[in-house]
Structure formats: structure tokens, C-alpha cells
Scaffold this active site. Structure first.
Site, PDB file in Angstrom:
ATOM      1  N   HIS A 110       0.845  -1.200   0.000  1.00 26.99           N
ATOM      2  CA  HIS A 110       0.000   0.000   0.000  1.00 26.99           C
ATOM      3  C   HIS A 110       0.874   1.240   0.000  1.00 26.99           C
ATOM      4  O   HIS A 110       2.099   1.177   0.097  1.00 26.99           O
ATOM      5  CB  HIS A 110      -0.963  -0.018   1.211  1.00 26.99           C
ATOM      6  N   CYS A 141       2.895  11.999  -0.428  1.00 26.65           N
ATOM      7  CA  CYS A 141       2.358  10.662  -0.695  1.00 26.65           C
ATOM      8  C   CYS A 141       3.489   9.667  -0.520  1.00 26.65           C
ATOM      9  O   CYS A 141       4.592   9.873  -1.038  1.00 26.65           O
ATOM     10  CB  CYS A 141       1.823  10.616  -2.130  1.00 26.65           C
ATOM     11  N   HIS A 170       4.958   0.264  -0.564  1.00 27.62           N
ATOM     12  CA  HIS A 170       5.702  -0.629   0.325  1.00 27.62           C
ATOM     13  C   HIS A 170       4.721  -1.646   0.904  1.00 27.62           C
ATOM     14  O   HIS A 170       3.520  -1.534   0.666  1.00 27.62           O
ATOM     15  CB  HIS A 170       6.398   0.154   1.443  1.00 27.62           C
ATOM     16  N   HIS A 222       3.385  -4.479   4.196  1.00 21.64           N
ATOM     17  CA  HIS A 222       3.353  -4.834   5.622  1.00 21.64           C
ATOM     18  C   HIS A 222       2.847  -6.260   5.760  1.00 21.64           C
ATOM     19  O   HIS A 222       2.036  -6.721   4.955  1.00 21.64           O
ATOM     20  CB  HIS A 222       2.389  -3.945   6.410  1.00 21.64           C
ATOM     21  N   HIS A 244      -1.808 -10.576  -0.147  1.00 16.56           N
ATOM     22  CA  HIS A 244      -1.003 -10.592  -1.377  1.00 16.56           C
ATOM     23  C   HIS A 244      -1.600  -9.705  -2.464  1.00 16.56           C
ATOM     24  O   HIS A 244      -1.584 -10.045  -3.653  1.00 16.56           O
ATOM     25  CB  HIS A 244      -0.823 -12.032  -1.897  1.00 16.56           C
ATOM     26  N   GLU A 255       0.149  -2.898  11.681  1.00 16.84           N
ATOM     27  CA  GLU A 255       0.965  -2.927  10.460  1.00 16.84           C
ATOM     28  C   GLU A 255       2.431  -3.189  10.770  1.00 16.84           C
ATOM     29  O   GLU A 255       3.164  -3.647   9.917  1.00 16.84           O
ATOM     30  CB  GLU A 255       0.778  -1.663   9.621  1.00 16.84           C
TER      31      GLU A 255
HETATM   32 ZN    ZN Z   1       2.577   1.439   5.274  1.00 14.86          ZN
END
Ligand code: ZN
Length: 167
Positions: free
Chosen positions: A22, A31, A35, A37, A75, A154
Site C-alpha cells: 500500500h 504521498c 511498500h 506490511h 497478497h 501494520e
Molecule cells: Zn505502510
């Protein structure tokens, strides 16, 4: 006489993991880059005891529903459909993503989860999971539940909680 205390059931994080990509937008013109998590969720349902089984809700059913909701976004690239700074267009098998009108990414559509949220923060993911779980519970006729609480983490030690009262 009914019991005076209150009961809840929880399914916790080790079972509810989704690994997703995300990026979020910040105030102004900032922005993040893309990346990922290893997100982990924890859900708690408050409700009365079922008079026949003496539980709030069947763990097997709750785990199955939550597993499915997590699998839907596992995924995937999580993309917010309600962010005014992010333009998302699906063209054939591709999803094109622009930030403030400038093209940024093109993803295979099958790898994207287009989500009805303004930003893919853990707060918004927690609220979305509660909405989806609530819809599943209503379908099952489990209308007597009092509240749902969802935590989405996260990073270790970094999570948000959304709690919704149902009655
Ligand atoms: Zn993040």
C-alpha cells in the site's frame, strides 16, 4: 436470572495475517512510495451468551469468516477508491494509478484490492473489516451482537483499533 457480567470472544493476530502492499497520502502534497506490511488483525465480538451453547459466537465460524476477509486482501496492492488525490482506472487487465493527475503505477488487476476507503491506513482497514464482518454476521442471522472491535497492526507495536456498537 441472566448473568450480570458481559462476555466477548476474540480471534487474535497470529491467525489473521495478510501481507499486502500500500501507500498512503498525507495532508498537503505528500504521498508515500509503495511498500508492504505483514498486517495482523484481532477481532473481538461482544454479545450475550447463546442460551443453548453457552458461547457468544462459534469460534470455528468466526475464524472462517475472518480468514476469508483477510484472504480477500492478502497478497494484493490495497488501493483506496475514495481518495480525492488518487485516481484509479481499470483498463482491461490493468489498474492504472495516478497521484494528483500524474501517472504513478500500473498493476495487474488481479493483484489489486480496490477498497471503498479514503486512505489505506490501519484505521480505515479496521473499519472496513468491521463493516464486512457485520454484513457476514447479519447474513447468518447473528443480530444480537452488541459490539465488534477490530485491531489492525501494520508493524509490531503499531496498530489501530476501531470499535462499533451494533445496537
Ligand atoms: Zn505502510
Amino acid at each position: 436470572m441472566p448473568p450480570r457480567g458481559e462476555f466477548s470472544v476474540s480471534v487474535t493476530k497470529d491467525y489473521l495475517v495478510f501481507a499486502s502492499a500500500h501507500f498512503i497520502t498525507f495532508a498537503g502534497h505528500r504521498c508515500e512510495g509503495l511498500h508492504g506490511h505483514n498486517y495482523r488483525a484481532r477481532v473481538t465480538i461482544d454479545g450475550p451468551l447463546d442460551p443453548e451453547s453457552w458461547f457468544v459466537f462459534d469460534f470455528v465460524v468466526l475464524k472462517k469468516i475472518m480468514r476469508r476477509l483477510c484472504d480477500e486482501i492478502d497478497h494484493k496492492v490495497l488501493l483506496p477508491l475514495e481518495n480525492p488525490k488518487i485516481q484509479i482506472a481499470q483498463e482491461g487487465d490493468s489498474v492504472k494509478v495516478a497521484y494528483e493527475g500524474k501517472p504513478r503505477y500500473v498493476f495487474p488487476a488481479k493483484d489489486c484490492a480496490l477498497l471503498p476507503v479514503p486512505n489505506t491506513t490501519v484505521e480505515m482497514l479496521a473499519e472496513l473489516l468491521v463493516k464486512r464482518l457485520r454484513a457476514e454476521l447479519e447474513t447468518l442471522g447473528a443480530r444480537q451482537m452488541v459490539a465488534i472491535e477490530m485491531e489492525v497492526e501494520e508493524n509490531f507495536g503499531q496498530s489501530a483499533v476501531y470499535r462499533e456498537r451494533l445496537q
